[in-house]
Design a protein around this motif. Structure first.
Motif, mmCIF file in Angstrom:
data_model
loop_
_atom_site.group_PDB
_atom_site.id
_atom_site.type_symbol
_atom_site.label_atom_id
_atom_site.label_comp_id
_atom_site.label_asym_id
_atom_site.label_seq_id
_atom_site.Cartn_x
_atom_site.Cartn_y
_atom_site.Cartn_z
ATOM 1 N N GLU A 49 25.753 -55.651 45.943
ATOM 2 C CA GLU A 49 27.086 -56.194 46.184
ATOM 3 C C GLU A 49 28.063 -55.461 45.255
ATOM 4 O O GLU A 49 27.768 -55.303 44.069
ATOM 5 C CB GLU A 49 27.125 -57.693 45.869
ATOM 6 N N PRO A 50 29.237 -55.062 45.766
ATOM 7 C CA PRO A 50 30.162 -54.286 44.922
ATOM 8 C C PRO A 50 30.690 -55.076 43.726
ATOM 9 O O PRO A 50 31.073 -54.491 42.715
ATOM 10 C CB PRO A 50 31.301 -53.912 45.878
ATOM 11 N N ASP A 51 30.697 -56.430 43.830
ATOM 12 C CA ASP A 51 31.223 -57.217 42.710
ATOM 13 C C ASP A 51 30.105 -57.717 41.799
ATOM 14 O O ASP A 51 30.344 -58.558 40.937
ATOM 15 C CB ASP A 51 32.044 -58.403 43.232
ATOM 16 N N GLU B 195 30.953 -42.970 27.044
ATOM 17 C CA GLU B 195 31.870 -43.865 26.321
ATOM 18 C C GLU B 195 31.254 -45.258 26.255
ATOM 19 O O GLU B 195 30.737 -45.759 27.258
ATOM 20 C CB GLU B 195 33.210 -43.980 27.050
ATOM 21 N N ARG C 16 30.983 -49.028 26.592
ATOM 22 C CA ARG C 16 31.665 -50.047 27.401
ATOM 23 C C ARG C 16 30.822 -51.313 27.431
ATOM 24 O O ARG C 16 29.684 -51.318 26.981
ATOM 25 C CB ARG C 16 31.884 -49.548 28.827
ATOM 26 N N LEU C 17 31.392 -52.357 28.009
ATOM 27 C CA LEU C 17 30.730 -53.655 28.026
ATOM 28 C C LEU C 17 30.264 -53.976 29.439
ATOM 29 O O LEU C 17 31.077 -54.090 30.361
ATOM 30 C CB LEU C 17 31.698 -54.726 27.524
ATOM 31 N N LEU D 181 31.729 -56.929 31.494
ATOM 32 C CA LEU D 181 33.095 -56.868 32.025
ATOM 33 C C LEU D 181 33.253 -55.692 32.983
ATOM 34 O O LEU D 181 34.327 -55.117 33.097
ATOM 35 C CB LEU D 181 34.117 -56.761 30.888
ATOM 36 N N MET D 182 32.161 -55.336 33.665
ATOM 37 C CA MET D 182 32.245 -54.279 34.675
ATOM 38 C C MET D 182 31.498 -54.739 35.913
ATOM 39 O O MET D 182 30.535 -55.500 35.821
ATOM 40 C CB MET D 182 31.599 -52.982 34.168
ATOM 41 N N ILE D 183 31.952 -54.246 37.060
ATOM 42 C CA ILE D 183 31.238 -54.548 38.299
ATOM 43 C C ILE D 183 30.666 -53.254 38.881
ATOM 44 O O ILE D 183 31.109 -52.155 38.545
ATOM 45 C CB ILE D 183 32.141 -55.256 39.328
ATOM 46 N N ALA E 155 30.892 -51.641 41.607
ATOM 47 C CA ALA E 155 31.765 -50.654 42.257
ATOM 48 C C ALA E 155 32.362 -49.676 41.262
ATOM 49 O O ALA E 155 32.685 -48.540 41.618
ATOM 50 C CB ALA E 155 32.880 -51.374 43.012
ATOM 51 N N GLN E 156 32.484 -50.092 39.999
ATOM 52 C CA GLN E 156 33.127 -49.228 39.006
ATOM 53 C C GLN E 156 32.215 -48.111 38.511
ATOM 54 O O GLN E 156 32.697 -47.172 37.878
ATOM 55 C CB GLN E 156 33.574 -50.064 37.796
ATOM 56 N N GLU F 180 30.109 -46.235 40.457
ATOM 57 C CA GLU F 180 29.776 -45.233 41.478
ATOM 58 C C GLU F 180 30.038 -43.832 40.909
ATOM 59 O O GLU F 180 31.128 -43.545 40.412
ATOM 60 C CB GLU F 180 30.644 -45.482 42.723
ATOM 61 N N VAL G 16 35.508 -55.928 47.360
ATOM 62 C CA VAL G 16 36.014 -54.868 46.490
ATOM 63 C C VAL G 16 36.418 -53.684 47.347
ATOM 64 O O VAL G 16 35.661 -53.259 48.221
ATOM 65 C CB VAL G 16 34.947 -54.425 45.458
ATOM 66 N N PHE H 286 38.482 -59.991 34.210
ATOM 67 C CA PHE H 286 37.141 -60.572 34.400
ATOM 68 C C PHE H 286 36.947 -61.820 33.532
ATOM 69 O O PHE H 286 36.203 -62.726 33.905
ATOM 70 C CB PHE H 286 36.049 -59.533 34.111
ATOM 71 N N ASP I 9 38.855 -47.050 40.169
ATOM 72 C CA ASP I 9 37.974 -46.007 39.626
ATOM 73 C C ASP I 9 37.812 -44.764 40.497
ATOM 74 O O ASP I 9 37.498 -43.693 39.991
ATOM 75 C CB ASP I 9 36.603 -46.609 39.308
ATOM 76 N N MET J 44 37.952 -49.324 27.648
ATOM 77 C CA MET J 44 38.054 -49.904 28.994
ATOM 78 C C MET J 44 39.493 -50.269 29.339
ATOM 79 O O MET J 44 39.989 -49.952 30.414
ATOM 80 C CB MET J 44 37.171 -51.159 29.074
#
Lengths: 158, 291
Positions: A17-19, A54, A56-57, A60-62, A64-65, A67, B4, B31, B48, B104
């Protein structure tokens, strides 16, 4: 969605799922439980991963980000023979692990620091770790581990 | 479960915005709000895969620096143009969140959140930043101070996006300074913050000064009376700054909230003014046109 990305240097394509949160994708769908979730809202750094080199957390990412991105988790640090990464070795030697929940995030942050600044001073280490909370150790041993890791990587120690 | 969408071009993005969809930039606020059920978008527009350069680059256009709204805080801190012209913005972004959050979060996101405690906002106020809002029928510019209308509220029309931020170069200010008071250094929301630009005469008296305050009112606060009081003050004269500190404590009407009471904020506002005299100020790096 069909998602293609690089995970710990291996190309991967999967259906998701993208989310879907990246932390859930890693832990539940891919079984990589090294990355931890604690606060779930970006305050603690336990879910720290690297995306295109980099920090990151993952909470706080899904999906889709990421790809097309290159993702590195704590599982990707060990060498091909499963030997510990010098930063991981330093954490063990310095006794910088107590309950262990913050450790993967701390190790990712120190690894990222040492790639940018191989010989950091104390202020630089504190700043690099400022997004990672530890509720057990009082941070001093984590500082020691970061300094030990820097020495190891600079080959000052065996 | 929101759908999305990943637009590739600015036109696609503007079409999606015109349909009323929510834009996901860095996600460091969005989020958290979604997790707390404060916002429950049906669709997220994810930036993105967007190929548009304008949203992501920092450009020198002569008298101004133009910053894409989707540039992250880390990229700004590392950017030579921003380092050269806007040390006050670098100092503020350096206190924002944590290394991970700075990798971010975006400047556009910090502006659109429009928090009175937004760390980038006091510097952008003293720097006279303008926002460029883009829609399907073209774009318009307005000053940031007019754009932000209240906590979380802006003058953005529903079909528009915040596209770029324009900041004039500041040759007439010699000193850039930002200070934030919080419970700890990292990941803390400001109890109070102050951005200051100061221009000096040859004998180091203040000939121009701009102050802006975070977490003091419902939006970023300014203090024209205190600025007036500071004019002509020698930088090494505590007496002048003590008068100005008394003035700011009269001039402001701080909020009381979970982080601090109004009286505490009033006291600290004066202390931050005093620090301008005592503290180490970072001199503005010489730029083209700088005095």
């Amino acid at each position: 969605m069909k998602l293609s990305f690089t995970l710990n240097h291996n190309a991967l394509t999967l259906e998701t799922e993208p989310d879907r949160r990246v932390i859930d994708l890693l832990r539940e769908d891919l079984g990589l439980t090294g990355t931890k979730e604690a606060c779930g809202e970006g305050e603690c750094g336990a879910c720290t991963i690297r995306v295109n080199k980099e920090l990151r957390l993952a909470c706080l990412m899904i999906a889709a980000q990421i790809e097309g991105c290159s993702i590195e988790t704590i599982e990707g640090l060990a060498g091909p023979d499963q030997a510990l990464h010098p930063v991981q070795e330093a954490f063990v030697q310095a006794g910088a692990v107590q309950c262990g929940f913050c450790t993967p995030g701390m190790v990712m942050a120190v690894t990222d620091l040492l790639e940018a600044i191989p010989d950091p001073d104390e202020t630089q280490i504190r700043k690099a770790l400022s997004g990672n909370l530890c509720r057990c150790t009082g941070y001093q041993k984590i500082m020691d581990a970061a300094q030990l890791a820097a020495k190891k990587e600079n080959k000052c120690l065996p | 479960m929101p759908a999305v969408i990943l637009p590739q071009t600015l036109d696609e993005l503007l079409d999606l915005k015109a349909q009323g969809h929510t834009i996901l930039a860095g996600g460091t606020d969005l989020f958290v709000h979604m997790r707390n059920k404060k916002i429950q978008p049906q669709t997220l527009v994810c930036l993105d895969q967007l190929k548009d350069k304008g949203l992501r680059e920092v450009a020198d256009t002569g008298d101004e620096i133009c910053i894409g709204a989707a540039v992250t805080h880390s990229r700004l801190i590392q950017n030579p143009l921003v380092q050269q012209h806007f040390p006050v913005l670098i100092q503020a972004l350096d206190t924002l969140g944590s290394p991970q959050i700075r990798n971010m979060g975006t400047l556009g996101g910090n502006i659109m959140t429009a928090s009175p405690a937004g760390d980038s906002l006091p510097p952008l106020y003293v720097l006279d930043a303008q926002v460029e809002l883009a829609g399907k029928n073209g774009s318009r510019r307005m000053s940031l101070s007019r754009f932000i209308t209240g906590p979380g509220a802006t003058g953005l029309n529903p079909e528009e996006i915040l596209y770029r931020i324009w900041i004039p170069k500041q040759p007439s200010y010699d000193l850039h300074h930002f200070e934030k008071v919080g419970h700890r250094k990292s990941l803390s929301i400001a109890i109070l913050s102050m951005a200051a630009l100061i221009g000096l005469t040859g004998d180091r008296k203040i000939r121009a000064v701009r102050l802006a305050w975070g977490s003091l009112g419902k939006t970023i606060a300014t203090s024209p009376e205190t600025e007036k009081r500071l004019m002509g003050t020698p930088m090494d004269d505590p007496a002048g700054f003590i008068l100005a500190a008394a003035r700011i404590r009269e001039e402001v009407s701080p909020i009381s909230d979970v982080r601090a009471g109004a009286d505490y904020r009033r006291q600290v506002a004066g202390n931050l003014v005093l620090r301008l005299c005592q503290g180490p100020l970072e001199p503005l790096k010489q730029g083209p046109g700088a005095v």
